[in-house]
Design a protein around this motif. Sequence first.
Motif, mmCIF file in Angstrom:
data_model
loop_
_atom_site.group_PDB
_atom_site.id
_atom_site.type_symbol
_atom_site.label_atom_id
_atom_site.label_comp_id
_atom_site.label_asym_id
_atom_site.label_seq_id
_atom_site.Cartn_x
_atom_site.Cartn_y
_atom_site.Cartn_z
ATOM 1 N N ALA A 1 0.838 -1.203 0.000
ATOM 2 C CA ALA A 1 0.000 0.000 0.000
ATOM 3 C C ALA A 1 0.872 1.253 0.000
ATOM 4 N N HIS A 2 1.882 1.258 0.862
ATOM 5 C CA HIS A 2 2.765 2.421 0.942
ATOM 6 C C HIS A 2 3.555 2.617 -0.342
ATOM 7 N N LEU A 3 4.058 1.529 -0.924
ATOM 8 C CA LEU A 3 4.795 1.627 -2.188
ATOM 9 C C LEU A 3 3.906 2.173 -3.300
ATOM 10 N N SER A 4 2.642 1.786 -3.290
ATOM 11 C CA SER A 4 1.702 2.302 -4.296
ATOM 12 C C SER A 4 1.527 3.806 -4.147
ATOM 13 N N LEU A 5 1.418 4.283 -2.897
ATOM 14 C CA LEU A 5 1.285 5.723 -2.659
ATOM 15 C C LEU A 5 2.522 6.471 -3.123
ATOM 16 N N VAL A 6 3.698 5.903 -2.840
ATOM 17 C CA VAL A 6 4.959 6.532 -3.251
ATOM 18 C C VAL A 6 5.029 6.633 -4.769
ATOM 19 N N ALA A 7 4.664 5.555 -5.454
ATOM 20 C CA ALA A 7 4.714 5.554 -6.923
ATOM 21 C C ALA A 7 3.745 6.559 -7.508
ATOM 22 N N ILE A 8 2.535 6.612 -6.973
ATOM 23 C CA ILE A 8 1.508 7.522 -7.492
ATOM 24 C C ILE A 8 1.913 8.978 -7.302
ATOM 25 N N TYR A 9 2.563 9.268 -6.177
ATOM 26 C CA TYR A 9 2.940 10.659 -5.900
ATOM 27 C C TYR A 9 4.194 11.079 -6.661
ATOM 28 N N PHE A 10 5.253 10.252 -6.608
ATOM 29 C CA PHE A 10 6.551 10.681 -7.107
ATOM 30 C C PHE A 10 6.776 10.415 -8.590
ATOM 31 N N LEU A 11 6.274 9.298 -9.136
ATOM 32 C CA LEU A 11 6.573 8.963 -10.528
ATOM 33 C C LEU A 11 6.113 10.029 -11.523
ATOM 34 N N PRO A 12 4.855 10.520 -11.443
ATOM 35 C CA PRO A 12 4.455 11.566 -12.395
ATOM 36 C C PRO A 12 5.327 12.821 -12.300
ATOM 37 N N ILE A 13 5.725 13.182 -11.073
ATOM 38 C CA ILE A 13 6.574 14.359 -10.898
ATOM 39 C C ILE A 13 7.943 14.128 -11.515
ATOM 40 N N LEU A 14 8.506 12.947 -11.280
ATOM 41 C CA LEU A 14 9.815 12.623 -11.846
ATOM 42 C C LEU A 14 9.775 12.615 -13.370
ATOM 43 N N ILE A 15 8.716 12.052 -13.941
ATOM 44 C CA ILE A 15 8.578 12.004 -15.400
ATOM 45 C C ILE A 15 8.463 13.416 -15.975
ATOM 46 N N THR A 16 7.657 14.247 -15.314
ATOM 47 C CA THR A 16 7.458 15.614 -15.789
ATOM 48 C C THR A 16 8.756 16.411 -15.745
ATOM 49 N N PHE A 17 9.508 16.295 -14.633
ATOM 50 C CA PHE A 17 10.763 17.026 -14.505
ATOM 51 C C PHE A 17 11.822 16.499 -15.467
ATOM 52 N N THR A 18 11.810 15.188 -15.717
ATOM 53 C CA THR A 18 12.801 14.591 -16.605
ATOM 54 C C THR A 18 12.559 14.968 -18.064
ATOM 55 N N LEU A 19 11.287 14.988 -18.453
ATOM 56 C CA LEU A 19 10.940 15.211 -19.858
ATOM 57 C C LEU A 19 10.404 16.613 -20.132
ATOM 58 N N ARG A 20 10.548 17.526 -19.184
ATOM 59 C CA ARG A 20 9.872 18.827 -19.313
ATOM 60 C C ARG A 20 10.293 19.597 -20.563
ATOM 61 N N ALA A 21 11.543 19.413 -21.010
ATOM 62 C CA ALA A 21 12.005 20.125 -22.216
ATOM 63 C C ALA A 21 11.311 19.606 -23.467
ATOM 64 N N ASN A 22 10.827 18.363 -23.416
ATOM 65 C CA ASN A 22 10.205 17.753 -24.589
ATOM 66 C C ASN A 22 8.680 17.718 -24.512
ATOM 67 N N ILE A 23 8.118 18.257 -23.441
ATOM 68 C CA ILE A 23 6.662 18.248 -23.272
ATOM 69 C C ILE A 23 6.086 19.569 -23.740
ATOM 70 N N GLU A 24 5.062 19.497 -24.563
ATOM 71 C CA GLU A 24 4.376 20.695 -25.057
ATOM 72 C C GLU A 24 3.776 21.447 -23.859
ATOM 73 N N PRO A 25 3.842 22.806 -23.844
ATOM 74 C CA PRO A 25 3.434 23.578 -22.662
ATOM 75 C C PRO A 25 2.045 23.234 -22.127
ATOM 76 N N ASN A 26 1.051 23.104 -23.016
ATOM 77 C CA ASN A 26 -0.293 22.769 -22.544
ATOM 78 C C ASN A 26 -0.344 21.383 -21.910
ATOM 79 N N ALA A 27 0.371 20.446 -22.515
ATOM 80 C CA ALA A 27 0.419 19.087 -21.963
ATOM 81 C C ALA A 27 1.108 19.092 -20.601
#
Length: 315
Positions: free
Chosen positions: A250-276
């Motif tokens: 349960a705790h690992l699921s919460l960690v993944a849900i919270y941190f993974l989208p943020i990590l993906i966004t910060f990692t790929l932010r240069a390649n993500i269209e502004p609206n997206a």
Amino acid sequence: MDLFNSALGKNITFLRPAFFIISGFIGIPNINYYYAFLVFVYIISVLANTAVMAAIYLDHNLRTPKYIAVFNLALVDLLGNSAMVPKVLDIFLFNHPHISYNDCLTFLFFCYVFLSMQALNLVALSYDRVMAIVYPLHYQLKLTHKLMFSLIASFWVFVIIVVLIATGLLTRLSFCESVVIKSYFCDHGQIYRLACNDFTPSDITAWILPALILWLPLTIVLLSYLIIGYALAKVATVRERMKGFKTCTAHLSLVAIYFLPILITFTLRANIEPNARIINLSLTSVFPPMLNPIIYVLQTREIKESLKKFSKATI
């Protein structure tokens, strides 16, 4: 905030606008469907988090240090989405993009406090899992109610002070030209970059803030699971290892849900269209508070049984 300014310097005049304009979702095609989705997310978040808090409060068997942290997480999720979603809908769905200067800073303060507390609450839950797995025979002695209350209270004080400093520094900026915030809420980074005077302190804070309330909690959580993994590796049987690991799902699921989208966004932010990017960031803000209580209900036997018991009692 006036007290903050008087402490840093007297007789200083700053040019403060009467209002800011939040323009994050304006011009995005078919955005009304997203607003409908936000309404759905908010309703589920309120109902699910309220149910979890009610179950923990009413069931004396759930008044353990672990569920103190779970209760606080549900509270933070409820307050976080309540601070974010209704205001976002008011701004964009009901076409009220103008927000007064003081209201904008207040909006920023509460959003950052609750988003930060979500990350730190995951640290408290990871500490609970370390104590339960590494010291199973002394768990109740080492992790007391007082210790968990103190840990969570210290997180609240820490977050409030850090965000208050970041918000206070914004009051020392002058805004001479644009007042358009290209985000879905009063975003710290978007605000200080609009200033026409020196915003170096806010720029430094913008680097320190994520380090303290995002990357540091993530690092502590990862280290805690290295300790858990090492402890489980010394367990004799595979079955016991799986049983120990299952208590962390349960705790690992919460960690993944919270941190993974943020990590993906910060990692790929240069390649993500502004609206997206704006849509993605808004989802990372409002989605975890909806999913967290659902995960705990589905994956935690005690809460599931408690909710079943109270639902039968009310029928």
